[in-house]
Design a protein around this motif. Structure first.
Motif, PDB file in Angstrom:
ATOM      1  N   ARG A  52     -55.340 -66.675 -41.838  1.00  0.00           N
ATOM      2  CA  ARG A  52     -56.084 -66.850 -40.578  1.00  0.00           C
ATOM      3  C   ARG A  52     -56.263 -65.514 -39.848  1.00  0.00           C
ATOM      4  O   ARG A  52     -57.251 -65.323 -39.137  1.00  0.00           O
ATOM      5  CB  ARG A  52     -55.338 -67.844 -39.699  1.00  0.00           C
ATOM      6  N   ASN A  53     -55.338 -64.582 -40.021  1.00  0.00           N
ATOM      7  CA  ASN A  53     -55.396 -63.300 -39.317  1.00  0.00           C
ATOM      8  C   ASN A  53     -56.293 -62.255 -39.974  1.00  0.00           C
ATOM      9  O   ASN A  53     -56.464 -61.183 -39.411  1.00  0.00           O
ATOM     10  CB  ASN A  53     -53.980 -62.730 -39.152  1.00  0.00           C
ATOM     11  N   TYR A  54     -56.861 -62.551 -41.132  1.00  0.00           N
ATOM     12  CA  TYR A  54     -57.781 -61.608 -41.759  1.00  0.00           C
ATOM     13  C   TYR A  54     -59.019 -61.455 -40.884  1.00  0.00           C
ATOM     14  O   TYR A  54     -59.565 -62.446 -40.395  1.00  0.00           O
ATOM     15  CB  TYR A  54     -58.199 -62.106 -43.153  1.00  0.00           C
ATOM     16  N   LYS A  55     -59.480 -60.226 -40.690  1.00  0.00           N
ATOM     17  CA  LYS A  55     -60.648 -59.981 -39.843  1.00  0.00           C
ATOM     18  C   LYS A  55     -61.909 -60.599 -40.422  1.00  0.00           C
ATOM     19  O   LYS A  55     -62.832 -60.927 -39.691  1.00  0.00           O
ATOM     20  CB  LYS A  55     -60.853 -58.481 -39.625  1.00  0.00           C
ATOM     21  N   GLU A  56     -61.964 -60.798 -41.730  1.00  0.00           N
ATOM     22  CA  GLU A  56     -63.133 -61.380 -42.377  1.00  0.00           C
ATOM     23  C   GLU A  56     -63.230 -62.895 -42.187  1.00  0.00           C
ATOM     24  O   GLU A  56     -64.289 -63.479 -42.377  1.00  0.00           O
ATOM     25  CB  GLU A  56     -63.110 -61.082 -43.887  1.00  0.00           C
ATOM     26  N   VAL A  57     -62.115 -63.533 -41.821  1.00  0.00           N
ATOM     27  CA  VAL A  57     -62.070 -64.990 -41.692  1.00  0.00           C
ATOM     28  C   VAL A  57     -62.557 -65.404 -40.307  1.00  0.00           C
ATOM     29  O   VAL A  57     -61.952 -65.056 -39.294  1.00  0.00           O
ATOM     30  CB  VAL A  57     -60.645 -65.516 -41.960  1.00  0.00           C
ATOM     31  N   THR A  58     -63.671 -66.143 -40.290  1.00  0.00           N
ATOM     32  CA  THR A  58     -64.220 -66.656 -39.037  1.00  0.00           C
ATOM     33  C   THR A  58     -63.486 -67.923 -38.618  1.00  0.00           C
ATOM     34  O   THR A  58     -63.176 -68.117 -37.455  1.00  0.00           O
ATOM     35  CB  THR A  58     -65.727 -66.955 -39.188  1.00  0.00           C
ATOM     36  N   SER A  59     -63.225 -68.803 -39.586  1.00  0.00           N
ATOM     37  CA  SER A  59     -62.481 -70.022 -39.279  1.00  0.00           C
ATOM     38  C   SER A  59     -61.683 -70.473 -40.492  1.00  0.00           C
ATOM     39  O   SER A  59     -62.048 -70.176 -41.634  1.00  0.00           O
ATOM     40  CB  SER A  59     -63.416 -71.143 -38.817  1.00  0.00           C
TER      41      SER A  59
END
Length: 76
Positions: A52-59
């Motif tokens: 969830r904390n990856y910058k690429e993950v929107t949701s």
């Protein structure tokens, strides 16, 4: 293991396979990878906050299991 649905930001769609590989190394078991930025897979409970904390993950949405009793069962 939890079933999860991940949406990748449109800014990273050109690097989708790289992002998917990073998430896999983090512990995600990928079952479906869609070129429009959706990854479906499974991960252990402790891995989900990291993903969830990856910058690429929107949701990141955890798939919920719903059970419906048979039509002839009694009302509770």
């Amino acid at each position: 293991m939890r079933q999860i649905i991940i949406t990748i930001s449109e800014f990273y769609l050109d690097k989708l396979t790289i992002v998917a590989e990073q998430l896999h190394r983090e512990g995600l078991i990928i079952t479906h990878l869609y070129e429009f930025g959706v990854i479906i897979g499974a991960a252990e409970e402790e891995v989900i906050p990291k993903i969830r904390n990856y910058k690429e993950v929107t949701s990141l949405v955890e798939d919920k299991q719903i059970s419906i009793p048979p039509p002839d069962s009694e009302i509770q």
